[in-house]
Write an enzyme that holds these catalytic residues in place. Structure first.
Site, PDB file in Angstrom:
ATOM      1  N   ASP A   1       0.661  -2.429  -4.726  1.00  0.00           N
ATOM      2  CA  ASP A   1      -0.209  -1.433  -4.559  1.00  0.00           C
ATOM      3  C   ASP A   1      -1.292  -1.821  -5.287  1.00  0.00           C
ATOM      4  OD1 ASP A   1      -2.185   0.811  -3.079  1.00  0.00           O
ATOM      5  OD2 ASP A   1      -0.305   2.179  -2.226  1.00  0.00           O
TER       6      ASP A   1
ATOM      7  N   GLY B   1       0.798  -1.183   0.359  1.00  0.00           N
ATOM      8  CA  GLY B   1       0.086   0.200   0.064  1.00  0.00           C
ATOM      9  C   GLY B   1       0.604   1.408  -0.176  1.00  0.00           C
TER      10      GLY B   1
ATOM     11  N   LYS C   1       2.759   0.414   6.713  1.00  0.00           N
ATOM     12  CA  LYS C   1       2.717   2.054   7.487  1.00  0.00           C
ATOM     13  C   LYS C   1       1.596   2.736   7.130  1.00  0.00           C
ATOM     14  CE  LYS C   1       5.986   6.819   7.399  1.00  0.00           C
ATOM     15  NZ  LYS C   1       3.794   7.666   7.008  1.00  0.00           N
TER      16      LYS C   1
ATOM     17  N   ASP D   1      -3.793  -6.527  -5.641  1.00  0.00           N
ATOM     18  CA  ASP D   1      -4.632  -5.941  -4.504  1.00  0.00           C
ATOM     19  C   ASP D   1      -3.846  -6.911  -2.666  1.00  0.00           C
ATOM     20  OD1 ASP D   1      -6.854  -6.180  -2.861  1.00  0.00           O
ATOM     21  OD2 ASP D   1      -7.926  -6.647  -4.252  1.00  0.00           O
TER      22      ASP D   1
ATOM     23  N   HIS E   1      -5.053   1.132   9.567  1.00  0.00           N
ATOM     24  CA  HIS E   1      -5.421   2.411  10.602  1.00  0.00           C
ATOM     25  C   HIS E   1      -7.110   2.848   9.606  1.00  0.00           C
ATOM     26  CE1 HIS E   1      -3.558   6.398   9.529  1.00  0.00           C
ATOM     27  NE2 HIS E   1      -3.565   5.889   8.450  1.00  0.00           N
TER      28      HIS E   1
END
Length: 372
Positions: free
Chosen positions: A236, A213, A272, A258, A276
């Site tokens: 990504d 990502g 990183k 993916d 969240h």
């Protein structure tokens, strides 16, 4: 209620409470003023002039209209009072701002302000956090709290406000996409530099790393440059990797894919500020794919997570407020900031050992290592 307060609390407490309320309702004035200062290049002006600049210097470099000098002074006063700039009255000791101070007052940078200048700086985050598309999302907060959850309703506060996800908006609005990428790049570059200096041992013994990502790989490049022996790969979505895929060289390459489907094999996987953005179940799925990609712990396999761990500095009011604000901001895209117990539950549900490590870097920003 006001008359009752007059009888129950001291005049000083009443004054401080009213000031606190005003600071809340007018908080947007502070953040938009900071964005304006960044847009005008004011921190950079002070920095390039050796650390101090007069109002005349700032106005000249920012091309402020001469008739607006008083307004510029007022903005500088606010950002001085809120901890971005320092002010020193040259020679006179008079710093009341009432006189013509275009040449007399010297403006400098506080420690907070210095985060906005230099080779690695966070100035691009201000235009992102104060972007109209982000700010306007929170005007829909009452409707969001009262509406049905997905799939009957919107999947996030951002989607409720704008009819599409933040990622979809990036595809629709090139300006917003550019602001988002610049903010993510600045954040990744700066904090990975800090982590390498403070916690560089996490990369010891790693010969291959997949940064999941990581978009254009700005942060990954920092790792690849610092550790040329590590073969670094960015994973990504195709639209996120974009043209950066052609820029891979040396020990850095790009793979479009993916993270919910599969992750290229490596000694370690880096996440990183990824988890969240996702709920518990999705985090478990992502970590399960990570676990499939790495070798056993005895062979050096691990997942490195860089994210917030809430509650790590209990009792610090400013840090606690920052954590709460970051958590509210994450809610905009249906994300969440977690404390250690929430992270531990995710690690366990994904099949990782309970022998994890949490290493604070800057307050609640932490490096976590988990092992299969």
């Amino acid at each position: 209620m006001t008359l009752k307060l007059l009888m129950e609390v001291s005049p000083q407490e009443l004054l401080e409470s009213l000031a606190e309320l005003q600071n809340h309702v007018l908080g947007y004035v502070k953040s938009t003023s900071l964005k304006c200062a960044v847009d005008l290049g004011i921190p950079a002006t002070i920095h390039k002039r050796g650390g101090t600049a007069t109002l005349a210097d700032i106005a000249a470099d920012a091309k402020v209209h001469p008739a607006k000098l008083a307004d510029l002074r007022r903005m500088m006063a606010l950002l001085g009072a809120s901890g971005i700039f320092t002010t020193t009255a040259a020679g006179t000791g008079d710093d009341d701002g009432a006189a013509d101070d275009t040449a007399a007052v010297q403006y400098g940078l506080t420690t907070t302000g210095r985060f906005l200048v230099g080779w690695r700086n966070l100035s691009p985050v201000a235009p992102f956090f104060v972007n109209p598309l982000i700010v306007s999302s929170f005007f829909d907060l009452p409707d969001w709290l009262r509406s049905e959850p997905a799939p009957a309703g919107a999947a996030s506060l951002f989607e409720q406000a704008h009819g599409c996800s933040r990622q979809e908006m990036v595809g629709k609005d090139a300006g917003f996409g550019s602001v988002l990428r610049d903010a993510m790049t600045a954040d990744s570059e700066l904090f990975l530099e800090v982590i390498i200096v403070d916690k560089g041992r996490i990369f010891r013994g790693v010969s291959s790393l997949v940064d999941v990502g990581a978009g254009n790989g700005a942060g990954t490049r920092v790792v690849a440059k610092a550790f040329p022996r590590i073969k670094c790969t960015v994973l990504d979505l195709p639209q996120s990797v974009g043209q950066a895929a052609a820029a891979g060289d040396g020990n850095l390459s790009f793979v479009a894919g993916d993270m919910f489907e599969s992750i290229p094999p490596a000694d370690a996987v880096l996440l990183k500020n990824v988890l969240h953005d996702w709920g518990h179940d999705d985090c478990v799925k992502i970590l399960q794919r990570c676990k499939e990609a790495i070798p056993a712990r005895g062979a050096g396999g691990k997942v490195i997570i860089i994210d917030m761990v809430r509650g790590s500095l209990l009792g610090d009011k400013k840090i606690g407020e920052m954590e709460a604000m970051q958590d509210m901001f994450a809610m905009c895209t249906n994300g969440v900031e977690r404390d250690e117990s929430e992270w531990k539950r995710i690690f366990s549900d994904a099949g990782f050992s309970d022998d994890y490590k949490i290493m604070p870097v800057l307050g609640p920003l932490s490096v976590m290592e988990i092992y299969p």
